[in-house]
Write an enzyme that holds these catalytic residues in place. Structure first.
Site, PDB file in Angstrom:
ATOM      1  N   ASP A 162      31.650   8.978 -12.337  1.00  0.00           N
ATOM      2  CA  ASP A 162      31.791   9.916 -11.174  1.00  0.00           C
ATOM      3  C   ASP A 162      31.426  11.441 -11.819  1.00  0.00           C
ATOM      4  O   ASP A 162      32.351  11.859 -12.451  1.00  0.00           O
ATOM      5  CB  ASP A 162      33.222   9.807 -10.652  1.00  0.00           C
ATOM      6  CG  ASP A 162      33.448  10.486  -9.642  1.00  0.00           C
ATOM      7  OD1 ASP A 162      32.719  11.402  -8.951  1.00  0.00           O
ATOM      8  OD2 ASP A 162      34.767  10.336  -9.005  1.00  0.00           O
TER       9      ASP A 162
ATOM     10  N   ASP B  42      29.654  15.690  -4.968  1.00  0.00           N
ATOM     11  CA  ASP B  42      30.556  14.715  -5.898  1.00  0.00           C
ATOM     12  C   ASP B  42      29.986  13.291  -5.237  1.00  0.00           C
ATOM     13  O   ASP B  42      29.869  12.977  -4.158  1.00  0.00           O
ATOM     14  CB  ASP B  42      32.050  14.950  -5.008  1.00  0.00           C
ATOM     15  CG  ASP B  42      33.223  14.006  -5.731  1.00  0.00           C
ATOM     16  OD1 ASP B  42      32.662  13.235  -6.637  1.00  0.00           O
ATOM     17  OD2 ASP B  42      34.197  14.370  -5.252  1.00  0.00           O
TER      18      ASP B  42
ATOM     19  N   GLU C 147      30.333   6.633  -4.144  1.00  0.00           N
ATOM     20  CA  GLU C 147      30.616   7.897  -3.293  1.00  0.00           C
ATOM     21  C   GLU C 147      29.425   8.586  -3.225  1.00  0.00           C
ATOM     22  O   GLU C 147      28.236   8.654  -3.742  1.00  0.00           O
ATOM     23  CB  GLU C 147      31.457   8.443  -4.131  1.00  0.00           C
ATOM     24  CG  GLU C 147      31.908  10.004  -3.673  1.00  0.00           C
ATOM     25  CD  GLU C 147      33.093  10.722  -4.616  1.00  0.00           C
ATOM     26  OE1 GLU C 147      32.908  10.511  -6.021  1.00  0.00           O
ATOM     27  OE2 GLU C 147      33.827  11.424  -3.960  1.00  0.00           O
TER      28      GLU C 147
ATOM     29  N   GLU D  27      34.191   8.228  -0.168  1.00  0.00           N
ATOM     30  CA  GLU D  27      34.136   7.418  -1.182  1.00  0.00           C
ATOM     31  C   GLU D  27      35.228   6.218  -1.089  1.00  0.00           C
ATOM     32  O   GLU D  27      36.040   6.429  -0.154  1.00  0.00           O
ATOM     33  CB  GLU D  27      34.617   8.172  -2.635  1.00  0.00           C
ATOM     34  CG  GLU D  27      35.929   8.734  -2.687  1.00  0.00           C
ATOM     35  CD  GLU D  27      36.249   9.406  -3.861  1.00  0.00           C
ATOM     36  OE1 GLU D  27      36.189   8.892  -5.019  1.00  0.00           O
ATOM     37  OE2 GLU D  27      36.621  10.721  -3.708  1.00  0.00           O
TER      38      GLU D  27
ATOM     39  N   HIS E 196      39.262  19.013  -3.699  1.00  0.00           N
ATOM     40  CA  HIS E 196      39.940  18.525  -2.904  1.00  0.00           C
ATOM     41  C   HIS E 196      40.244  19.726  -1.587  1.00  0.00           C
ATOM     42  O   HIS E 196      41.332  20.437  -2.167  1.00  0.00           O
ATOM     43  CB  HIS E 196      41.169  17.812  -3.319  1.00  0.00           C
ATOM     44  CG  HIS E 196      40.902  16.499  -4.212  1.00  0.00           C
ATOM     45  ND1 HIS E 196      41.486  16.394  -5.390  1.00  0.00           N
ATOM     46  CD2 HIS E 196      39.757  15.983  -4.289  1.00  0.00           C
ATOM     47  CE1 HIS E 196      41.039  15.390  -5.929  1.00  0.00           C
ATOM     48  NE2 HIS E 196      40.029  14.984  -5.423  1.00  0.00           N
TER      49      HIS E 196
ATOM     50  N   HIS F 117      37.572  12.800   0.652  1.00  0.00           N
ATOM     51  CA  HIS F 117      38.310  14.070   0.804  1.00  0.00           C
ATOM     52  C   HIS F 117      37.205  15.160   1.238  1.00  0.00           C
ATOM     53  O   HIS F 117      36.038  14.940   0.862  1.00  0.00           O
ATOM     54  CB  HIS F 117      38.708  14.749  -0.452  1.00  0.00           C
ATOM     55  CG  HIS F 117      38.018  14.559  -1.479  1.00  0.00           C
ATOM     56  ND1 HIS F 117      37.339  15.468  -1.943  1.00  0.00           N
ATOM     57  CD2 HIS F 117      37.684  13.439  -2.425  1.00  0.00           C
ATOM     58  CE1 HIS F 117      36.691  15.173  -3.060  1.00  0.00           C
ATOM     59  NE2 HIS F 117      36.800  13.762  -3.222  1.00  0.00           N
TER      60      HIS F 117
END
Ligand code: MET
Length: 317
Positions: A95, A106, A302, A208, A183, A175
């Site tokens: 990640d 992300d 993700e 994700e 976040h 998120h």
């Protein structure tokens, strides 16, 4: 514009991913793997190191490279001296993040060398694609969670003579992402949770999902490596060593997440007491490793998406 910067970050993320994917082999240390990913990100973004958010041109690493193995679902990256070696029978979540002017990409995937994890990995990949498909302007977050859960739980995994239904890690979420903020405040559940909040036009989300052969619930465990300046907290540290460390954090990372290795390479030494003090005062947030039960296996996929008025863009694909 802002969207073009997200797209540029996504293109760099893809290049880094391609670069590392064919290099991952059992026997490598996690430190070697993190260095490959982070040095490629530095190279392709032209960042010498993590830049300050005061620099309007800043681009580089979006957050520390998560290399979480087996029952560790997220937020593990090696600290200095870590000797962990990737093994043939491991299942590892990779990640990592890229940022262009604070616009963060992300995206994560799961690596394994043993086909016994294929069903687990497929379950989670399909669950994430379902989440991406369901996402959109005015869609309720709980409905996305419900769709993800249904797909995830439709898979079974046979491991070492036992059969497991794949469970979503119900306290892990996607998120939204804000400028320099990984976040953003909205959580995208991976189970039906009754949250009737809707996705909105112009939002930027990390979709994700995590699946597990364990209990499907994570707790914090082990030495912390990931940290981030808490947004909108103006408390000043009382200790002078903490003040000095906070200045480095503000200059080099702003509110972007960082890890201990990034402080080491900036030449910071013996900073743990000051760092812990910043955490105790709520000025910095710590993100310790998140783990399911010992002996379980977790997987993650993700992608980052953008919600345009008339189109959903899966930007990190
Ligand atoms: N992708 C990771 C997450 O969303 C980033 C970790 S940095 C706190 O939690």
């Amino acid at each position: 514009t802002h969207w073009n910067e997200v797209r540029k970050g996504a293109e760099i993320h893809r290049r880094v991913r391609k670069n590392v994917q064919n290099k991952l082999k059992p026997g490598m240390t996690l430190t070697e793997i993190a260095d490959i990913i982070e040095n490629a990100t530095r190279k392709f973004t032209g960042a010498e190191d993590l830049n300050s958010m005061e620099n309007p041109k800043s681009q580089g690493i979006g957050f520390p490279t998560g290399l979480s193995i087996n029952h560790i679902a997220a937020h593990f990256t090696p600290n200095a001296g870590d000797k962990t070696v990737l093994k043939h029978e491991d299942v590892m979540k990779v990640d990592f993040g890229v940022q262009v002017n604070g616009n963060i990409i992300d995206s994560a995937w799961t690596v394994s060398f043993d086909d016994k994890y294929d069903n687990l990995i497929t379950a989670v990949r399909e669950a994430t694609y379902t989440g991406i498909k369901e996402a959109g302007i005015d869609v309720r977050l709980t409905d996305i969670g419900e769709a993800i859960q249904e797909v995830m739980e439709s898979y079974e995994v046979e491991l070492n003579g036992e059969t497991f239904q794949v469970k979503p890690c119900r306290n892990l979420c996607g998120h939204n992402i804000g400028p320099y903020r990984i976040h953003g405040g909205k959580s995208v559940p991976i189970v039906k949770n009754g949250d009737n909040t809707k996705m909105e036009e112009g939002e930027h989300f990390a979709i994700e999902t995590f699946g597990s052969t364990g209990r499907g619930y994570v707790v914090t465990d082990g030495e912390c490596s990931h940290y981030a300046r808490t947004p909108n907290v103006t408390t000043m540290p009382s200790l002078s060593s903490a003040k000095k460390l906070l200045k480095t954090i503000d200059d080099k990372f702003g509110t972007l997440p960082f890890c201990r290795r990034y402080l080491d390479r900036l030449g910071e030494e013996k900073y743990l007491f000051a760092l812990n003090q910043l955490v105790r005062q709520g000025i910095v947030q710590d993100y310790p490793p998140l783990v399911d039960i010992e002996g379980s296996y977790t997987a993650q996929f993700e992608h980052t998406i953008l919600l345009h008025p008339h189109k959903k863009e899966v930007v990190s694909k």
